[in-house]
Design an enzyme around this catalytic site. Sequence first.
Site, short mmCIF file in Angstrom:
data_model
loop_
_atom_site.label_atom_id
_atom_site.label_comp_id
_atom_site.label_asym_id
_atom_site.label_seq_id
_atom_site.Cartn_x
_atom_site.Cartn_y
_atom_site.Cartn_z
N TYR A 1 0.82 -1.22 0.00
CA TYR A 1 0.00 0.00 0.00
C TYR A 1 0.86 1.27 0.00
O TYR A 1 0.46 2.28 -0.59
CB TYR A 1 -1.01 -0.03 1.17
N ALA B 1 -12.86 3.82 -21.12
CA ALA B 1 -13.72 4.74 -20.36
C ALA B 1 -13.53 6.20 -20.78
O ALA B 1 -14.51 6.97 -20.80
CB ALA B 1 -13.42 4.59 -18.87
N HIS C 1 -14.82 0.45 -0.78
CA HIS C 1 -13.66 -0.36 -0.37
C HIS C 1 -12.60 0.48 0.34
O HIS C 1 -11.44 0.08 0.42
CB HIS C 1 -13.06 -1.09 -1.57
N SER D 1 -14.77 -5.59 -13.22
CA SER D 1 -14.81 -6.93 -13.81
C SER D 1 -16.00 -7.76 -13.34
O SER D 1 -16.23 -8.86 -13.85
CB SER D 1 -13.51 -7.68 -13.50
N GLY E 1 -15.93 0.07 -15.87
CA GLY E 1 -14.58 -0.43 -15.60
C GLY E 1 -14.45 -1.33 -14.39
O GLY E 1 -13.49 -1.23 -13.65
N GLN F 1 -15.43 1.44 -6.14
CA GLN F 1 -14.67 0.39 -5.45
C GLN F 1 -13.21 0.83 -5.33
O GLN F 1 -12.42 0.17 -4.68
CB GLN F 1 -14.75 -0.91 -6.24
N ASN F 2 -12.87 1.93 -5.98
CA ASN F 2 -11.47 2.36 -6.02
C ASN F 2 -11.08 3.07 -4.74
O ASN F 2 -11.87 3.85 -4.19
CB ASN F 2 -11.23 3.28 -7.23
N ILE F 3 -9.84 2.86 -4.32
CA ILE F 3 -9.39 3.48 -3.08
C ILE F 3 -8.63 4.77 -3.35
O ILE F 3 -8.20 5.44 -2.42
CB ILE F 3 -8.56 2.48 -2.23
N ARG G 1 1.65 1.94 -3.59
CA ARG G 1 0.49 2.46 -4.32
C ARG G 1 0.17 3.90 -3.89
O ARG G 1 -0.23 4.73 -4.71
CB ARG G 1 -0.72 1.54 -4.11
C1 BJW Z 1 -11.41 -0.87 -18.50
C2 BJW Z 1 -10.29 -0.18 -18.96
C3 BJW Z 1 -10.51 1.06 -19.57
C4 BJW Z 1 -9.62 -2.00 -18.07
N1 BJW Z 1 -11.76 1.52 -19.71
N2 BJW Z 1 -12.64 -0.41 -18.65
C5 BJW Z 1 -18.12 -16.69 -3.22
C6 BJW Z 1 -19.19 -16.18 -3.93
C7 BJW Z 1 -19.59 -14.83 -3.79
C8 BJW Z 1 -18.92 -14.00 -2.91
C9 BJW Z 1 -17.87 -14.51 -2.20
C10 BJW Z 1 -17.48 -15.83 -2.34
N3 BJW Z 1 -16.41 -16.04 -1.54
C11 BJW Z 1 -16.12 -14.88 -0.90
C12 BJW Z 1 -17.00 -13.93 -1.30
C13 BJW Z 1 -17.04 -12.53 -0.87
C14 BJW Z 1 -15.88 -11.74 -1.40
C15 BJW Z 1 -15.81 -11.92 -2.93
O1 BJW Z 1 -16.48 -11.28 -3.68
N4 BJW Z 1 -14.94 -12.79 -3.39
C16 BJW Z 1 -14.85 -13.08 -4.83
C17 BJW Z 1 -13.40 -13.09 -5.23
C18 BJW Z 1 -15.60 -14.35 -5.12
N5 BJW Z 1 -16.15 -10.35 -1.08
C19 BJW Z 1 -15.79 -9.83 0.10
O2 BJW Z 1 -15.14 -10.47 0.93
C20 BJW Z 1 -16.26 -8.42 0.38
N6 BJW Z 1 -16.87 -8.38 1.65
C21 BJW Z 1 -18.01 -9.02 1.92
O3 BJW Z 1 -18.59 -9.71 1.10
O4 BJW Z 1 -18.47 -8.78 3.18
C22 BJW Z 1 -19.61 -9.50 3.65
C23 BJW Z 1 -19.16 -10.45 4.71
C24 BJW Z 1 -18.05 -10.19 5.46
C25 BJW Z 1 -17.67 -11.06 6.47
C26 BJW Z 1 -18.42 -12.20 6.66
C27 BJW Z 1 -19.55 -12.45 5.91
C28 BJW Z 1 -19.93 -11.54 4.92
C29 BJW Z 1 -15.09 -7.47 0.45
C30 BJW Z 1 -14.43 -7.31 -0.87
C31 BJW Z 1 -13.20 -6.40 -0.72
C32 BJW Z 1 -12.46 -6.24 -2.03
N7 BJW Z 1 -11.24 -5.57 -1.78
C33 BJW Z 1 -10.40 -5.21 -2.90
C34 BJW Z 1 -9.08 -4.61 -2.34
C35 BJW Z 1 -9.37 -3.18 -1.79
C36 BJW Z 1 -8.14 -2.46 -1.43
C37 BJW Z 1 -7.19 -2.31 -2.59
O5 BJW Z 1 -7.48 -1.60 -3.58
O6 BJW Z 1 -6.10 -2.91 -2.51
O7 BJW Z 1 -11.05 -4.28 -3.74
S1 BJW Z 1 -10.09 -6.60 -3.99
C38 BJW Z 1 -10.06 -5.64 -5.48
O8 BJW Z 1 -11.14 -6.07 -6.35
C39 BJW Z 1 -10.39 -4.20 -5.04
C40 BJW Z 1 -11.35 -3.78 -6.12
O9 BJW Z 1 -12.14 -2.69 -5.64
C41 BJW Z 1 -12.13 -5.03 -6.39
C42 BJW Z 1 -12.85 -5.03 -7.72
O10 BJW Z 1 -11.94 -4.94 -8.79
P1 BJW Z 1 -12.34 -4.13 -10.10
O11 BJW Z 1 -12.46 -2.69 -9.77
O12 BJW Z 1 -13.52 -4.76 -10.74
O13 BJW Z 1 -11.01 -4.29 -10.97
P2 BJW Z 1 -10.59 -5.47 -11.98
O14 BJW Z 1 -9.12 -5.35 -12.18
O15 BJW Z 1 -11.08 -6.78 -11.52
O16 BJW Z 1 -11.35 -5.15 -13.34
C43 BJW Z 1 -11.04 -4.02 -14.12
C44 BJW Z 1 -12.05 -3.90 -15.24
O17 BJW Z 1 -11.81 -2.70 -15.95
C45 BJW Z 1 -12.02 -5.05 -16.25
O18 BJW Z 1 -13.33 -5.51 -16.48
C46 BJW Z 1 -11.45 -4.40 -17.53
O19 BJW Z 1 -12.04 -4.91 -18.71
C47 BJW Z 1 -11.86 -2.96 -17.34
N8 BJW Z 1 -10.96 -1.97 -17.99
N9 BJW Z 1 -9.19 -0.85 -18.72
C48 BJW Z 1 -12.82 0.83 -19.30
N10 BJW Z 1 -9.50 1.87 -20.10
#
Ligand code: BJW
Length: 245
Positions: free
Chosen positions: A62, A229, A117, A186, A184, A99-101, A65
């Site tokens: 972090y 975007a 997030h 996934s 943007g 979702q961005n930090i 970043r």
């Molecule tokens: C463009 C582009 C351009 C590129 N123009 N587009 C099983 C089933 C369902 C859920 C779960 C499960 N097992 C566990 C879970 C829950 C879990 C989860 O979802 N896991 C999955 C992996 C399955 N979720 C959690 O744990 C969340 N909490 C929760 O559910 O609490 C409830 C609970 C808690 C306790 C007990 C019981 C219930 C918390 C999730 C926290 C996510 N944290 C992160 C890190 C944050 C800090 C940091 O930044 O370091 O958040 S992970 C990371 O992923 C970050 C992001 O915000 C998040 C999403 O990513 P994002 O933004 O979608 O980015 P990418 O890279 O994935 O995609 C980029 C996209 O942009 C792509 O589509 C490209 O095509 C596109 N793109 N260039 C337009 N120019």
Amino acid sequence: MHQAIDIPPRGPIVVLTGAGISVESGLPSFRGPDGLWEGWRLEEVATPQAFARQPATVQRFYDLRRRQLLSPEIRPNPAHVALAELEKRWPHKVLIVTQNIEDLHERAGTRKLIHMHGELLRARCTACAAIHACRIDLAAEHQCAQCHGANTLRPHVVWFGEMPLELDAIDAALGRCALFAAIGTSGQVYPAAGFVEQVRRHGRARTVELNLEPSAVNSLFAEDRPGPASATVPRFVEELLGGPA
Ligand code: BJW
Ligand code: ZN
């Protein structure tokens, strides 16, 4: 089914943004080629267990970043600017849920914003729970300004297994919106990936995905705007406002 609906909805708008909106500002997304997690193992940096096991590694991830975010070449791009303009000119409420930090939406002028997030430029004390502005490296020696604990601060971000922030406010906004757009992201991380389904359940809102590649939940959106975007978002906002953004 992806069909274009030309009539702009009247009413509140919710926009969900993800890492893809900031790629053209110079910040990498998480997944995919050149993604942040090409170089780091997700489970080593984005879980509370990782922080308990290897705090220095997580702090360093972090710190790097945060330094990158604070470097002068990182600036909002036309997508962030267009969304700020939408908020200014749309006659109803506009809520950006990111979702961005990082703070590129704020720098572009967005006011109504939820960082579900957390925020890279804030730190939270693990001893007294105080939240502080943070522009320093946390891997280095530091002290909480509230309880004076030594090295008790962690990034104020939401890791896997932790509860995202302000979910009640987000639920309420999703329940009354006339337009839901996701930009943007996934669609792989919940609960954010489930927002489109939530919106579809009340059945009154237009749903639009703007993404370089179809997300994992792309088929749930009524409309698709493929492309970078910085091009698709200003064009979309211009259509909504009926003139250049
Ligand atoms: C463009 C582009 C351009 C590129 N123009 N587009 C099983 C089933 C369902 C859920 C779960 C499960 N097992 C566990 C879970 C829950 C879990 C989860 O979802 N896991 C999955 C992996 C399955 N979720 C959690 O744990 C969340 N909490 C929760 O559910 O609490 C409830 C609970 C808690 C306790 C007990 C019981 C219930 C918390 C999730 C926290 C996510 N944290 C992160 C890190 C944050 C800090 C940091 O930044 O370091 O958040 S992970 C990371 O992923 C970050 C992001 O915000 C998040 C999403 O990513 P994002 O933004 O979608 O980015 P990418 O890279 O994935 O995609 C980029 C996209 O942009 C792509 O589509 C490209 O095509 C596109 N793109 N260039 C337009 N120019
Ligand atoms: Zn403290």
